[in-house]
Motif scaffolding. Structure first.
Motif, PDB file in Angstrom:
ATOM      1  N   ILE B 181       2.622  -5.892  63.100  1.00  0.00           N
ATOM      2  CA  ILE B 181       2.411  -6.096  61.668  1.00  0.00           C
ATOM      3  C   ILE B 181       1.051  -6.768  61.521  1.00  0.00           C
ATOM      4  CG2 ILE B 181       4.868  -6.336  61.208  1.00  0.00           C
ATOM      5  CD1 ILE B 181       4.385  -9.358  60.899  1.00  0.00           C
ATOM      6  N   CYS B 182       0.664  -7.080  60.303  1.00  0.00           N
ATOM      7  CA  CYS B 182      -0.566  -7.841  60.122  1.00  0.00           C
ATOM      8  C   CYS B 182      -0.401  -9.182  60.810  1.00  0.00           C
ATOM      9  CB  CYS B 182      -0.842  -8.052  58.640  1.00  0.00           C
ATOM     10  SG  CYS B 182      -1.995  -9.402  58.319  1.00  0.00           S
ATOM     11  N   GLU B 183      -1.467  -9.657  61.420  1.00  0.00           N
ATOM     12  CA  GLU B 183      -1.403 -10.873  62.217  1.00  0.00           C
ATOM     13  C   GLU B 183      -1.532 -12.149  61.387  1.00  0.00           C
ATOM     14  OE1 GLU B 183      -1.071 -11.097  65.513  1.00  0.00           O
ATOM     15  OE2 GLU B 183      -1.064  -8.973  66.025  1.00  0.00           O
ATOM     16  N   HIS B 184      -1.807 -12.025  60.141  1.00  0.00           N
ATOM     17  CA  HIS B 184      -2.002 -13.195  59.265  1.00  0.00           C
ATOM     18  C   HIS B 184      -2.881 -14.246  59.948  1.00  0.00           C
ATOM     19  CE1 HIS B 184       0.482 -11.564  56.132  1.00  0.00           C
ATOM     20  NE2 HIS B 184       1.172 -11.046  57.113  1.00  0.00           N
ATOM     21  N   CYS B 185      -4.025 -13.760  60.358  1.00  0.00           N
ATOM     22  CA  CYS B 185      -4.942 -14.518  61.208  1.00  0.00           C
ATOM     23  C   CYS B 185      -5.389 -15.840  60.581  1.00  0.00           C
ATOM     24  CB  CYS B 185      -6.184 -13.672  61.475  1.00  0.00           C
ATOM     25  SG  CYS B 185      -5.819 -12.029  62.075  1.00  0.00           S
ATOM     26  N   LEU B 186      -5.722 -16.789  61.471  1.00  0.00           N
ATOM     27  CA  LEU B 186      -6.285 -18.053  61.003  1.00  0.00           C
ATOM     28  C   LEU B 186      -7.729 -17.852  60.547  1.00  0.00           C
ATOM     29  CD1 LEU B 186      -5.010 -20.580  63.700  1.00  0.00           C
ATOM     30  CD2 LEU B 186      -3.969 -19.922  61.545  1.00  0.00           C
ATOM     31  N   ASN B 187      -8.370 -16.825  61.093  1.00  0.00           N
ATOM     32  CA  ASN B 187      -9.773 -16.588  60.785  1.00  0.00           C
ATOM     33  C   ASN B 187      -9.936 -15.112  60.405  1.00  0.00           C
ATOM     34  OD1 ASN B 187     -12.532 -17.061  60.678  1.00  0.00           O
ATOM     35  ND2 ASN B 187     -12.821 -16.480  62.824  1.00  0.00           N
ATOM     36  N   PRO B 188      -9.299 -14.717  59.324  1.00  0.00           N
ATOM     37  CA  PRO B 188      -9.159 -13.279  59.042  1.00  0.00           C
ATOM     38  C   PRO B 188     -10.482 -12.590  58.711  1.00  0.00           C
ATOM     39  CG  PRO B 188      -8.352 -14.567  57.181  1.00  0.00           C
ATOM     40  CD  PRO B 188      -8.665 -15.542  58.280  1.00  0.00           C
ATOM     41  N   SER B 189     -10.826 -11.594  59.507  1.00  0.00           N
ATOM     42  CA  SER B 189     -12.079 -10.894  59.243  1.00  0.00           C
ATOM     43  C   SER B 189     -11.931  -9.916  58.089  1.00  0.00           C
ATOM     44  CB  SER B 189     -12.553 -10.166  60.502  1.00  0.00           C
ATOM     45  OG  SER B 189     -11.530  -9.346  60.986  1.00  0.00           O
ATOM     46  N   CYS B 190     -10.696  -9.573  57.732  1.00  0.00           N
ATOM     47  CA  CYS B 190     -10.519  -8.718  56.553  1.00  0.00           C
ATOM     48  C   CYS B 190     -10.992  -9.469  55.322  1.00  0.00           C
ATOM     49  CB  CYS B 190      -9.059  -8.321  56.395  1.00  0.00           C
ATOM     50  SG  CYS B 190      -7.929  -9.719  56.241  1.00  0.00           S
ATOM     51  N   ALA B 191     -10.570 -10.729  55.220  1.00  0.00           N
ATOM     52  CA  ALA B 191     -10.960 -11.528  54.062  1.00  0.00           C
ATOM     53  C   ALA B 191     -12.464 -11.736  54.051  1.00  0.00           C
ATOM     54  CB  ALA B 191     -10.237 -12.867  54.091  1.00  0.00           C
ATOM     55  N   ILE B 207      -0.250 -17.155  54.634  1.00  0.00           N
ATOM     56  CA  ILE B 207      -0.062 -15.710  54.499  1.00  0.00           C
ATOM     57  C   ILE B 207      -1.318 -15.102  53.861  1.00  0.00           C
ATOM     58  CG2 ILE B 207       1.312 -13.932  53.343  1.00  0.00           C
ATOM     59  CD1 ILE B 207       3.727 -15.740  53.665  1.00  0.00           C
ATOM     60  N   VAL B 208      -1.775 -13.993  54.429  1.00  0.00           N
ATOM     61  CA  VAL B 208      -3.004 -13.364  53.943  1.00  0.00           C
ATOM     62  C   VAL B 208      -2.635 -12.233  52.980  1.00  0.00           C
ATOM     63  CG1 VAL B 208      -5.074 -12.107  54.620  1.00  0.00           C
ATOM     64  CG2 VAL B 208      -4.207 -13.940  56.065  1.00  0.00           C
ATOM     65  N   LEU B 209      -3.153 -12.307  51.766  1.00  0.00           N
ATOM     66  CA  LEU B 209      -2.754 -11.344  50.740  1.00  0.00           C
ATOM     67  C   LEU B 209      -3.967 -10.711  50.060  1.00  0.00           C
ATOM     68  CD1 LEU B 209       0.048 -13.448  49.005  1.00  0.00           C
ATOM     69  CD2 LEU B 209       0.382 -11.468  50.468  1.00  0.00           C
ATOM     70  N   GLY B 224     -13.107  -4.111  58.439  1.00  0.00           N
ATOM     71  CA  GLY B 224     -13.221  -5.458  58.987  1.00  0.00           C
ATOM     72  C   GLY B 224     -12.058  -5.851  59.866  1.00  0.00           C
ATOM     73  N   CYS B 225     -10.883  -5.377  59.547  1.00  0.00           N
ATOM     74  CA  CYS B 225      -9.711  -5.789  60.325  1.00  0.00           C
ATOM     75  C   CYS B 225      -9.662  -5.040  61.646  1.00  0.00           C
ATOM     76  CB  CYS B 225      -8.422  -5.524  59.565  1.00  0.00           C
ATOM     77  SG  CYS B 225      -6.973  -5.784  60.605  1.00  0.00           S
ATOM     78  N   PRO B 226      -9.725  -5.752  62.767  1.00  0.00           N
ATOM     79  CA  PRO B 226      -9.726  -5.070  64.059  1.00  0.00           C
ATOM     80  C   PRO B 226      -8.361  -4.469  64.389  1.00  0.00           C
ATOM     81  CG  PRO B 226      -9.654  -7.440  64.361  1.00  0.00           C
ATOM     82  CD  PRO B 226      -9.830  -7.211  62.898  1.00  0.00           C
ATOM     83  N   TYR B 227      -7.324  -4.959  63.751  1.00  0.00           N
ATOM     84  CA  TYR B 227      -5.983  -4.430  64.012  1.00  0.00           C
ATOM     85  C   TYR B 227      -5.671  -3.267  63.080  1.00  0.00           C
ATOM     86  CZ  TYR B 227      -5.598  -8.905  66.389  1.00  0.00           C
ATOM     87  OH  TYR B 227      -5.819  -9.969  67.197  1.00  0.00           O
ATOM     88  N   LYS B 228      -6.588  -2.952  62.195  1.00  0.00           N
ATOM     89  CA  LYS B 228      -6.434  -1.885  61.196  1.00  0.00           C
ATOM     90  C   LYS B 228      -5.121  -2.039  60.449  1.00  0.00           C
ATOM     91  CE  LYS B 228     -10.351   0.063  61.647  1.00  0.00           C
ATOM     92  NZ  LYS B 228     -10.956  -1.267  61.867  1.00  0.00           N
ATOM     93  N   LYS B 229      -4.926  -3.239  59.950  1.00  0.00           N
ATOM     94  CA  LYS B 229      -3.693  -3.503  59.219  1.00  0.00           C
ATOM     95  C   LYS B 229      -3.935  -3.694  57.729  1.00  0.00           C
ATOM     96  CE  LYS B 229      -0.224  -2.859  61.847  1.00  0.00           C
ATOM     97  NZ  LYS B 229       0.780  -1.862  61.430  1.00  0.00           N
ATOM     98  N   VAL B 230      -5.117  -3.355  57.261  1.00  0.00           N
ATOM     99  CA  VAL B 230      -5.284  -3.205  55.817  1.00  0.00           C
ATOM    100  C   VAL B 230      -5.398  -1.709  55.580  1.00  0.00           C
ATOM    101  CG1 VAL B 230      -6.513  -3.947  53.771  1.00  0.00           C
ATOM    102  CG2 VAL B 230      -6.717  -5.259  55.851  1.00  0.00           C
ATOM    103  N   TYR B 231      -4.682  -1.238  54.601  1.00  0.00           N
ATOM    104  CA  TYR B 231      -4.687   0.195  54.318  1.00  0.00           C
ATOM    105  C   TYR B 231      -5.223   0.427  52.914  1.00  0.00           C
ATOM    106  CZ  TYR B 231      -1.452   0.522  58.268  1.00  0.00           C
ATOM    107  OH  TYR B 231      -0.871   0.454  59.499  1.00  0.00           O
ATOM    108  N   GLU B 240      -4.151  -2.397  50.472  1.00  0.00           N
ATOM    109  CA  GLU B 240      -2.843  -3.033  50.551  1.00  0.00           C
ATOM    110  C   GLU B 240      -2.596  -3.434  51.988  1.00  0.00           C
ATOM    111  OE1 GLU B 240       0.453  -1.038  48.802  1.00  0.00           O
ATOM    112  OE2 GLU B 240      -0.767  -0.175  47.204  1.00  0.00           O
ATOM    113  N   LYS B 241      -1.848  -4.504  52.157  1.00  0.00           N
ATOM    114  CA  LYS B 241      -1.527  -4.927  53.510  1.00  0.00           C
ATOM    115  C   LYS B 241      -0.190  -5.611  53.539  1.00  0.00           C
ATOM    116  CE  LYS B 241      -3.347  -8.613  55.198  1.00  0.00           C
ATOM    117  NZ  LYS B 241      -2.120  -9.392  55.070  1.00  0.00           N
ATOM    118  N   CYS B 242       0.279  -5.806  54.766  1.00  0.00           N
ATOM    119  CA  CYS B 242       1.529  -6.529  54.998  1.00  0.00           C
ATOM    120  C   CYS B 242       1.486  -7.862  54.270  1.00  0.00           C
ATOM    121  CB  CYS B 242       1.678  -6.750  56.497  1.00  0.00           C
ATOM    122  SG  CYS B 242       2.797  -8.056  56.964  1.00  0.00           S
TER     123      CYS B 242
HETATM  124  S1  SF4 Z   1      -5.411  -7.685  57.922  1.00  0.00           S
HETATM  125 FE1  SF4 Z   1      -6.251  -7.804  60.002  1.00  0.00          FE
HETATM  126  S2  SF4 Z   1      -7.837  -9.407  59.969  1.00  0.00           S
HETATM  127 FE2  SF4 Z   1      -6.623  -9.575  58.082  1.00  0.00          FE
HETATM  128  S3  SF4 Z   1      -5.100 -11.139  58.566  1.00  0.00           S
HETATM  129 FE3  SF4 Z   1      -4.146  -9.131  59.024  1.00  0.00          FE
HETATM  130  S4  SF4 Z   1      -4.582  -8.704  61.169  1.00  0.00           S
HETATM  131 FE4  SF4 Z   1      -5.939 -10.411  60.539  1.00  0.00          FE
END
Ligand code: SF4
Ligand code: SF4
Lengths: 239, 584
Positions: B181-191, B207-209, B224-231, B240-242
């Motif tokens: 799932i989305c990793e809800h990163c501490l340092n989110p590159s998507c944001a 939670i990253v929204l 930006g998201c390396p996990y490709k979890k933003v669609y 949209e994302k998890c």
């Molecule tokens: S969308 Fe990607 S970069 Fe953003 S919080 Fe989730 S896993 Fe991390």
């Protein structure tokens, strides 16, 4: 007739433009997007989209110069009419060319790539028609400058600035060549259309990105979560 | 020290049976709308395999996440702010729909409309994007269970790194499932990549929204998201994302994927971390140090100094308690068996994994040796370099030592507990061999093997002062933005435009009561009312049938039974229908 087209109509359009945007922003923040179709097709978009967008940015700047800055100002800084012309036409031609080629690519893509075409709304098609006519006429005008010598800076520009000051010169437009007249009126119409189309994305050009911190933190009970119910009078009907 | 709380998840990969229940329930809850056909907030990948979207892990190609410059500064791998703005009209690193797959449906109507003919009519696949007939050639899970892997698996970016050692032959292969799932990163590159600033991290629970009202569809977050979890929702034109099922988390119940996980392998809990040190930790020079660097950012919730700072930062008392009981804290910091997925992306991911021992166990078993003997397992871990190195590519940027340690702990637990369960004298040397006490080993076993619902999910509800707004009766509902589950129809400006349609959300609190009640029917004595949405078919939901009236007369119209909170113990005949409570 010319009273209507060159006096009343512009005011109607400006009003619709302003009120329309306020309304759209309040009513439809969610629909306020570029509606990008890059996911479907990238090969043509990669060329067409930057050409069109950068082109039109320069075209816009050109209009700010040509319509917004009185001839007396440029003469005052020592730019002669002739040189202004040469400058305007050369830059205008490059920008206009890039815009139009980009536009042709994008419209071709929209029509021929199945997924993109089926994601095109009726409003989109209408808007593209108006936008394309305005751009083509604009280019015709620019090209016409090379042969004919209509000085729009003493005609159309004065009329245009007059609208903002409440000084009305419909006769100046009447004297202008037909292509200028149509270009002006259609452009006005495009402004009236603006708030109801995807063109609104122009106003969300994300310049704030350059200065904001990378990571945005927001509190859960921030009222802007999109979690508020619709304001009175803005509820969706029939649900 | 700036203490922040983060909702985090750990998945125990040994238990994943690859059933995709999590993906399906998540999809049903969140992305069953048009425009999100290809969107899987939760997906389960077979590894080795290409992943979803294909080869998303190849950051030389997709340029997601962060990198450190030679001078030790962290920067977006995809380019700085100017570059992002300059490429805004055509994002150079956006995966096309073909990297995901072209979603389709079947032309079912031909099955009923077709005229009489010699051959049975077939329902042909139709693209949901163009509406044309299409050939189905790829999907979210095409290489499930290594299907077709002889043709595709060599393109797995992680396998490539150790490729010279791997011969992809079925006799020698190994495999496991990786739910993501989305990793809800501490340092989110998507944001960080979002030009509009629409993606934010919630300061309460991390939670990253994506703010759907602010997103303008620039698509930079997808790259930006390396996990490709933003669609990118191709109908609404928004990202949209998890959501970590935040409406559920807010009332203290787990995400849909965790709730429905068949293997019960997911854990949810809080981690406390020092927000001031995140950047520093994400900037360490060596990729392989990132695992330890990230661990060093976490704070010990038992440390009085941390508790004091947390209280000063406004973290409520019950959240601190929850942080102390957090299974995530136990797995990451106490037993140190959980590892982050791809720490080298430097986003500080917060969904961690307990690597699977099963590839090793399988091999030992196949040789006919005892697969629960520490000696055999340890030897196998040392010998089976390929699976171990592959796991290291996923979880520690290629450093095999932490993976080794973790696997050995799991192997030790396996043999130690066998002795206990068989009633033999437990061998204290086994836990010692992996640096644990017998008690610790047993506790770890409890957490990994036996933990109940409320031990696996330690989720403090969002705060009581605000609780009114979390109930379904409230005037506001976090879900009712458009494109959320309150999805409306088409507005005047295309799919989903227009003002939101408020919806009623099921009463989550009740679901939680049921789940933690250990009874089949609605729990007695806890408030409940008829809500068929929560009914799983066991027994009869309390309050569905009226309590049998004393006399023969009809039930008075005023006495509606739907607020009865003692259905299970109700007098008379309903006891039989709701009698699940007796099973205690
Ligand atoms: S969308 Fe990607 S970069 Fe953003 S919080 Fe989730 S896993 Fe991390
Ligand atoms: S539901 Fe659980 S066991 Fe099934 S695939 Fe998902 S994570 Fe694995």
């Amino acid at each position: 007739m010319s009273e209507f087209f060159f006096v009343v109509f512009p005011y109607i359009c400006v009003t619709v433009f302003v009120v329309g945007h306020v309304w759209r922003y309040r009513y439809d923040k969610f629909g306020w997007t570029t509606r990008s179709s890059q996911l479907y097709e990238n090969r043509l978009l990669r060329i067409g989209s930057p050409m069109f967008h950068f082109g039109i940015l320069f075209v816009f700047l050109g209009h700010v110069m040509g319509l917004g800055v009185p001839e007396s100002w440029t003469s005052a800084v020592g730019l002669s009419e002739h040189w202004y012309h040469v400058l305007a036409i050369s830059i205008g031609a490059v920008a206009g060319f890039s815009t139009i080629v980009g536009m042709v690519i994008l419209i071709y893509r929209r029509r021929t790539v199945g997924p993109v075409f089926s994601a095109t709304t009726r409003m989109d098609k209408f808007m593209y028609a108006v936008l394309a006519s305005v751009i083509v006429l604009g280019l015709v005008n620019t090209a016409g400058q090379v042969v004919a010598d209509y000085n729009y800076r003493e005609g159309v520009s004065v009329w245009f600035r007059g609208i903002w000051r409440g000084a009305l010169y419909p006769q100046l437009m009447e004297e202008a060549p037909l292509s200028f007249q149509v270009h002006g009126v259609l452009a006005m119409f495009l402004f009236a259309l603006w708030p109801f189309t995807r063109l609104v994305h122009v106003f969300s050009a994300p310049l704030g990105y350059l200065t904001r911190p990378y990571i945005v933190y927001r509190s859960r009970d921030d009222a802007e979560l999109g979690s508020h119910r619709p304001r009175r009078g803005w509820e969706r009907i029939g649900s | 020290m700036r203490v922040m709380a983060q909702m985090a998840m750990v998945m125990n990969l040994d238990k994943c049976i690859g059933c995709h229940t999590c993906s399906v329930t998540c999809k049903q809850a969140w992305t069953n709308r048009s425009g999100t056909e290809y969107v899987w907030f939760n997906n389960v990948e077979t590894r080795p395999g290409l992943g979803y979207p294909r080869t998303y892990e190849d950051q030389e190609k997709w340029r997601g996440g962060w990198e450190v410059t030679r001078r030790g500064r962290l920067r977006l791998k995809g380019g700085n702010r100017f570059k992002k703005l300059a490429t805004i009209f055509s994002n150079p690193k956006l995966p096309s729909i073909n990297e995901y797959y072209e979603p389709w449906t079947y032309d079912y109507s031909t099955l009923t409309d077709a005229p009489a003919q010699e051959h049975t009519p077939v329902a042909r696949p139709r693209s949901l994007i163009s509406g044309e007939n299409m050939k189905v050639e790829w999907s979210a899970n095409w290489d499930d269970d290594l299907g077709g892997s002889t043709a595709t698996a060599h393109r797995d970016p992680m396998l490539k790194k150790i490729a010279d050692k791997v011969k992809f032959e079925f006799e020698q292969t190994f495999m496991f499932y990786l739910p993501r799932i989305c990793e809800h990163c501490l340092n989110p590159s998507c944001a960080a990549s979002c030009p509009s600033g629409a993606i934010y991290k919630r300061s309460e629970d991390g939670i990253v929204l994506v703010d759907q009202d602010r997103c303008r569809g620039w698509r930079m977050c997808v790259s930006g998201c390396p996990y490709k979890k933003v669609y990118f929702n191709h109908r609404t034109g928004k990202a949209e994302k998890c959501t970590f099922c935040f409406p559920r988390i807010e009332v203290g119940i787990p995400t849909v994927c965790s709730e429905t996980c068949v293997g019960r392998l997911r854990y949810i809990g809080l981690m406390l971390y020092d927000a001031d040190r995140v950047l520093e930790a994400a900037s360490v020079a060596e990729d392989q140090d990132l695992y330890e660097a990230q661990r060093s950012v976490f704070l010990d919730p038992f440390d009085p100094a941390v508790v004091r700072e947390a209280e000063r930062a406004g973290i409520p008392r019950d959240w601190l308690d929850a942080a102390q009981r957090s299974p995530i804290h136990a797995l990451i910091n106490r037993y140190k068996v959980a590892l982050p997925l791809h720490p080298e992306y430097r986003t500080m991911p917060m969904v961690w994994y307990i690597p699977p021992l099963s590839p090793v166990v399988d091999v030992v078993k196949d040789t006919g040796e005892d697969a629960e003997d520490t000696g055999n397992l340890f030897a196998a871990i040392d010998a089976l370099r390929i699976p171990v190195e592959y796991l290291a590519e996923l979880f520690t940027a290629g450093d095999v030592a932490p993976v080794d340690r973790t696997l050995k702990k799991l192997a030790a637990m396996r043999s130690y507990m066998r002795d206990v369960n068989m009633g033999r004298e437990p061998n204290a040397a086994i836990p010692q061999g992996v640096g644990m006490s017998e008690e610790e080993m047993y506790d770890m076993y409890r957490l990994l093997a036996l933990a109940k619902y409320d031990e696996r999910y330690v989720i403090p509800p969002a705060h009581a002062e605000q609780a009114h707004s979390l109930e379904e009766l409230a005037t506001e509902c976090s879900l009712d933005y458009d494109g959320g589950p309150g999805m409306g129809g088409s507005g005047p400006f295309g799919e989903g435009s227009g003002s939101p349609t408020p919806i009623a959300v099921e009463n989550f609190q009740m679901l939680q009561n049921r789940q933690s009640a250990d009874t089949l029917a609605g729990p007695a004595g806890k408030a409940s009312r008829v809500n068929l949405l929560n009914w799983d078919g066991k027994g009869a939901p309390s309050g569905l049938f009226p309590p049998k009236s004393q006399g023969p007369g009809p039930v008075a119209p005023g006495s509606t039974p739907d607020t009865s909170d003692d259905g299970a113990t109700g007098s008379g005949g309903t006891g039989g229908l709701t009698g699940g409570a007796d099973l205690r």
